[in-house]
Design an enzyme around this catalytic site. Sequence first.
Site, short mmCIF file in Angstrom:
data_model
loop_
_atom_site.label_atom_id
_atom_site.label_comp_id
_atom_site.label_asym_id
_atom_site.label_seq_id
_atom_site.Cartn_x
_atom_site.Cartn_y
_atom_site.Cartn_z
N GLY A 202 -23.24 -2.61 11.56
CA GLY A 202 -21.81 -2.13 10.87
C GLY A 202 -21.34 -1.27 12.02
N GLY A 220 -19.15 -5.28 18.91
CA GLY A 220 -17.79 -4.86 18.04
C GLY A 220 -17.15 -5.72 16.70
CB CYS A 253 -19.87 -10.97 12.85
SG CYS A 253 -20.30 -10.74 14.47
#
Length: 472
Positions: A202, A220, A253
């Site tokens: 995170g 990122g 992600c």
Amino acid sequence: MATALKTVQSSEAEEIAELVALSRAAQEQIAHYSQAQVDALIRAMVWAVAKPGVAEMIAQQTVDETQLGNYDGKYLKIFRKTRATLMDIIDDKSVGVIEEDPVRNIVKIAKPVGVIGALSPSTNPEATPVIKAISAVKGRNSIIVAPHPRAKLTNKLICDLMRAAIVKMGAPADIVLSIDIPSVEKTNELMRQCDRVLATGGSAMVTAAYSSGTPALGVGVGNAVITVDETADLDDAAEKIRLSKTLDLAASCSSDNAVILVDAIYDEMLAKLVGKGGLVLDDDQKAKLQGAIWVDGHINAKVVAQTPKFIGDYAGFAVPEGTQFFIVHETGAGPDHPFSGEKMTVTMAVYRAKDLDHAIDLTNRIQAYQGQGHSCGIYSRSDANIMKLAEATRTSRVMVNQPQSASNSGNLWNGMRQTFSLGCGSWGGNGTNNNITWRDLINETWVSKPLAVAKTLPSDEVLFGDVIAKLG
């Protein structure tokens, strides 16, 4: 109270110091290994966790412990992704002279960094420790893995399997260590005491890595935006978007968070996405889903990487049989439009763009909110459109006609480096755009010899040209 807290912190610092000392001693024993010894080690490490029977056990253990994603996704990562990563690096020269530039008369020699402190997230805890470990050892480093508490047993299992294999290969087990009872304080301490941090997790942890005082490689925020233009093979695009959106129940992600359809194919492509199991939500369902995914502005861990039925039941709306992912209509970007951000669920926001220029503008606005520098994609048969989007977006990766989440970290069908650590450049607050691998985990000594013929400065007329006439 303050004294008790200081004692706890001191105890954790000492625990990590002991781990680092063990790791450093082990690393010194392999610091001068040959290329053959290094490559035998990483083969053994992968085989120990990815061989038939063991891979299945790890996949099930990961699902059982984390309650995130699904068995098929976990199995693909531990069985296939680890093999693909090994194949990607096994022939690389990482010991001794690794590069020669005869034009500049420079030779580059690889040197280990030392102890790598690696963070492993709860969303990819099955393959991340393996991929980071073989990347570290490829550079003759040792590694200490700090897992997310939700995946600590899985992490210990994997590290123990690798350690046993390492010993059988005649090397010290402690080149791979794990923090078996993790905490934020221990992870922070590891990042302070190791030689290089490899942070996947995170944003808070990545920020902590950059603030640790130790050189850090971070990633990122992911929020992949995918454009489908009027030249695309729509059936192919629909199937690959479905595959990407549903892989491991969107634990990655890199999952397709926003899909932009240009006007010319909007209705047809939306219908094809529905045909692939997409459920278009009405305004009431969208509002309920929003309330389920975000709590006080943060993603609700209870719905991350869960099935559509689980999320629908949690949110309070019916989900028809066969639904594989949710589709919500969206027009804007930013905090007032939360569906424009990362969702970590089988939910995609669909945008309608007038044309490619509009799609590019939407991509940049969406990723300026979340995901800038990470990845975007395009389904297109027009090289001109592909390059236009690539040149105009602030992104490190543009995946063309490929399922995003299975591709941007490397796959057998493309040439991207295999990894689970994706640098996002200055756009994402990172020091690299790379798909991070072993080459990022070494020091390089440059040996510079004199050129056979020294360079000579050109005349001012040649060097400055018409600038002289304009500036005087």
